[in-house]
Scaffold this motif. Structure first.
Motif, PDB file in Angstrom:
ATOM      1  N   ALA A  17       0.317   7.000   3.612  1.00  0.00           N
ATOM      2  CA  ALA A  17      -1.221   6.797   3.917  1.00  0.00           C
ATOM      3  C   ALA A  17      -1.142   7.056   5.483  1.00  0.00           C
ATOM      4  CB  ALA A  17      -1.864   5.476   3.739  1.00  0.00           C
ATOM      5  N   SER A  18      -2.304   7.534   5.971  1.00  0.00           N
ATOM      6  CA  SER A  18      -2.571   7.359   7.383  1.00  0.00           C
ATOM      7  C   SER A  18      -2.838   6.211   8.226  1.00  0.00           C
ATOM      8  CB  SER A  18      -3.680   8.282   7.605  1.00  0.00           C
ATOM      9  OG  SER A  18      -5.066   7.566   7.399  1.00  0.00           O
ATOM     10  N   HIS A  70       0.968  -1.223   0.000  1.00  0.00           N
ATOM     11  CA  HIS A  70       0.245  -0.038   0.028  1.00  0.00           C
ATOM     12  C   HIS A  70       0.942   1.124  -0.170  1.00  0.00           C
ATOM     13  CE1 HIS A  70      -3.777   2.082   1.826  1.00  0.00           C
ATOM     14  NE2 HIS A  70      -3.054   2.925   1.091  1.00  0.00           N
ATOM     15  N   GLU A  89      -6.492   4.750   7.100  1.00  0.00           N
ATOM     16  CA  GLU A  89      -6.432   4.344   5.578  1.00  0.00           C
ATOM     17  C   GLU A  89      -5.675   3.036   5.491  1.00  0.00           C
ATOM     18  OE1 GLU A  89      -6.209   8.734   3.480  1.00  0.00           O
ATOM     19  OE2 GLU A  89      -4.431   7.585   3.982  1.00  0.00           O
ATOM     20  N   THR A  94       0.663   9.982   9.403  1.00  0.00           N
ATOM     21  CA  THR A  94       1.116   9.520   8.176  1.00  0.00           C
ATOM     22  C   THR A  94       2.270   8.793   7.914  1.00  0.00           C
ATOM     23  OG1 THR A  94      -0.079  11.580   7.292  1.00  0.00           O
ATOM     24  CG2 THR A  94       1.363  10.169   5.773  1.00  0.00           C
ATOM     25  N   GLN A 100      -7.899  -0.181   7.298  1.00  0.00           N
ATOM     26  CA  GLN A 100      -9.205  -0.175   6.679  1.00  0.00           C
ATOM     27  C   GLN A 100      -9.282  -1.676   6.050  1.00  0.00           C
ATOM     28  OE1 GLN A 100      -9.834   1.069   2.945  1.00  0.00           O
ATOM     29  NE2 GLN A 100     -11.432  -0.736   3.278  1.00  0.00           N
TER      30      GLN A 100
END
Lengths: 112, 112
Positions: free
Chosen positions: B32-33, B26, B36, B71, B39
């Motif tokens: 990404a946080s 990813h 995120e 992040t 998820q």
DNA sequence: ACTATAGTTAGGTCAATACCTAAGTATAAG
DNA sequence: CTTATACTTAGGTATTGACCTAACTATAGT
């Protein structure tokens, strides 16, 4: 969770131990018996043999018993899989990093 | 035994988990946080965060908190180290295997 | 046959890992 | 000021991993 037994998982797991990596380095030079492989390590034989089992289960090495001597040798294919995974990932993100190089550089600089 | 905290050990260990490899995939596409990243996984947040900690401790990723959002992003250097180790090993033993190709082929054939 | 060698099996300890729930903190939004 | 959001901390359980000793099996050497 994802069956923790796919190739990448077991291969990386096998590599995640200094003893096992040293065994692989030894075997990358020449096949060797259990005793020869164990000799550099200050560890009881049964403990050492667990490492050999992990390596063999991962497919990174193979063994064969002749008389009372079991000889181990390297098996290159799974290693290549692991290497491929790394190379693939790295190529993706390095392409990305090229694009955002200045941004990343700035980020890294405030974490000295 | 060898301090189990050298770079190769912690990097391979971090890679030896499908969740963590998926996070790296990813992140190789974009930063990404926590939310995120978490998820896609059916896992309690604190459990997931342990994976992020393992990744960050290995040096494979870095994070930064801005406001209440942390992040994460990839950090390529340690991956390259792991890849180098693999490539080095493989090149040594493949050179060897070329020399003994017939022998090894025979060995592999009696383990179907 | 007898003994030494090479590896194996059994079974136990201790620490680390991978999860969880519950409760907290800090920032943002209303 | 209040509530929702985004993560964090605390603390607990169960499994796996890395080691050990003791006892066993199978082959080789005398």
């Amino acid at each position: 969770m994802a069956a923790a037994s796919d190739t990448s998982t077991t291969v990386f797991r096998a590599l995640a131990d200094p003893t096992r990596r040293a065994v692989l380095e030894h075997l990358s030079r020449a096949p060797a018996s259990v005793g020869e492989l164990a000799q550099p390590f200050d560890m009881a034989l049964p403990s050492f043999m667990q490492h050999l089992k992990v390596l063999e289960a991962s497919g990174l090495v193979r063994s064969r018993k002749t008389g009372r001597v079991r000889t181990y040798r390297i098996a290159p294919a799974p290693l290549r899989d692991a290497e491929d995974w790394l190379a693939r990932q790295r190529s993706v993100w390095e392409r990305r990093l090229d694009q955002f190089d200045a941004y990343v550089t700035a980020l890294q600089e405030d974490r000295p």
